[in-house]
Design an enzyme around this catalytic site. Structure first.
Site, PDB file in Angstrom:
ATOM      1  N   HIS A  26     -49.031 -19.474   0.753  1.00 18.93           N
ATOM      2  CA  HIS A  26     -47.753 -19.346   0.071  1.00 18.93           C
ATOM      3  C   HIS A  26     -47.808 -20.189  -1.199  1.00 18.93           C
ATOM      4  CE1 HIS A  26     -43.596 -19.350  -0.954  1.00 18.93           C
ATOM      5  NE2 HIS A  26     -43.385 -20.593  -0.557  1.00 18.93           N
ATOM      6  N   ASN A  86     -43.335 -19.755  -7.652  1.00 15.88           N
ATOM      7  CA  ASN A  86     -43.044 -19.556  -6.229  1.00 15.88           C
ATOM      8  C   ASN A  86     -42.049 -18.404  -6.116  1.00 15.88           C
ATOM      9  OD1 ASN A  86     -41.953 -19.674  -3.629  1.00 15.88           O
ATOM     10  ND2 ASN A  86     -41.977 -21.906  -3.529  1.00 15.88           N
ATOM     11  N   CYS A 111     -39.417 -18.025   3.175  1.00 14.34           N
ATOM     12  CA  CYS A 111     -40.716 -17.771   2.546  1.00 14.34           C
ATOM     13  C   CYS A 111     -41.716 -17.105   3.488  1.00 14.34           C
ATOM     14  CB  CYS A 111     -41.303 -19.081   2.021  1.00 14.34           C
ATOM     15  SG  CYS A 111     -40.296 -19.869   0.752  1.00 14.34           S
TER      16      CYS A 111
END
Length: 328
Positions: A255, A285, A115
């Site tokens: 994030h 996400n 990520c």
């Protein structure tokens, strides 16, 4: 360390297929209200005919058009993603070909910090651009996470979506810069978020590789508590070294891990709700694409403008924490 760095162009691509939380809830036999309360996500996009490469191509073309630069002005192409298009060659080389960029004009490589891939790429590319090793870089993140989600586990499946985002980077003229960056990894948490298959340890053709090894696996509550335990001190040190007061920061882009993670960024670090940018409810996400996609959409909406002070924050498998401060 500060480096002149300018995002000359930015672009994004979203697959057309919208998958609602209600659809997933029906598939898993779960109350949709429960899923939305836990994740904060109403819908996400899933790639249909799109691949990680075709999405990357669309986002890259948009970023180049936004910068008003031709492909022959790019001397490095980097794809910073958790999910590769194929094992070999690197996705960046395939992207050069898909864009019909001049062969031999640009170098190509991939970067994977899950990520945190896009954010870590900014840290690594800034000094290369500043030194003149590369003049202009096309940086792309593209994730087709939906193909690796465990069909028997709604807790993680409900979190993720597919997308791509891209930026064109060049040396700043003094008004745009990477002000500070910080990354650290706690490998004692590396077993909390995994895809065990696909590499040489559990090769797809190996007799002892099972289909379950190719699914995304996350011990969500443990991973969340792990990140929460380390994040506040990590970010406080980053902000102290950066030297900006919270009130001086125009936008914080975390994030888009889940609703609780974003709420904790605001509550524990003392940011106001209007400082924190989130597209989690409608995008989910998107792994490495989460931060650049939120950035691209905020720029397109006029929420972020030239000269704004930005802080990008997040965590990824590993477990790696990251923070980047930019003057956009």
């Amino acid at each position: 360390m500060q480096f002149p760095l300018r995002i000359a162009g930015i672009g994004a691509y979203l697959p057309a297929t919208i998958v609602t939380t209600s659809e997933l809830a029906e598939r898993f036999g779960v109350d949709p209200g429960l899923i939305e309360r836990i994740t904060g996500i109403r819908e996400r996009r899933y790639a249909g005919a799109e691949t990680a490469l075709t999405m990357a191509t669309q986002a890259a073309q948009q970023a180049l058009a936004n910068a008003n630069y031709a492909l022959d002005s790019i001397d490095l192409i980097v794809v910073a993603s958790a999910g590769m298009h194929q094992a070999i060659p690197c996705t960046a080389a395939l992207l050069q070909n898909a864009l019909q960029a001049p062969v031999g004009r640009s170098a190509c490589f991939d970067l994977n910090a899950t990520c945190m891939s896009f954010m870590l790429a900014l840290q690594l590319l800034a000094p290369l651009i500043n030194s003149g090793v590369y003049q202009r870089v096309l940086l792309v993140s593209s994730e087709r996470a939906s193909v690796s989600l465990n069909p028997h586990e709604w807790e993680s499946t409900a979190l993720f979506g597919d997308a791509a985002a891209a930026v064109v980077l060049e040396r700043g003229d003094g008004s745009s810069s990477l002000q500070h960056s910080q990354f650290a990894t706690w490998s004692n948490g590396s077993d909390l978020i995994q895809v065990r298959g696909g590499g040489t340890a559990q090769h797809p053709n190996a007799a002892d590789t099972t289909p379950d090894m190719n699914w995304f696996m996350m011990q969500g509550p443990l991973a969340f508590r792990f990140v929460l335990r380390e994040m506040q001190q990590f970010v406080e040190r980053f902000l102290a070294e950066l030297g900006w007061q919270n009130s001086e920061i125009d936008a914080v882009i975390p994030h888009q891990a889940n609703r609780h993670a974003i709420e904790q960024v605001q509550a524990r670090l003392g940011f106001q709700p209007d400082q924190v940018i989130s597209n989690l409810a409608t995008r989910g996400n998107c792994v490495s694409v989460s931060v650049p996609l939120a950035l691209a959409e905020a720029v397109a909406a006029g929420r972020i403008q030239r000269g704004n002070r930005l802080v990008l924050l997040g965590s990824g498998a590993g477990i790696t924490l990251g923070a980047v401060a930019l003057i956009y």
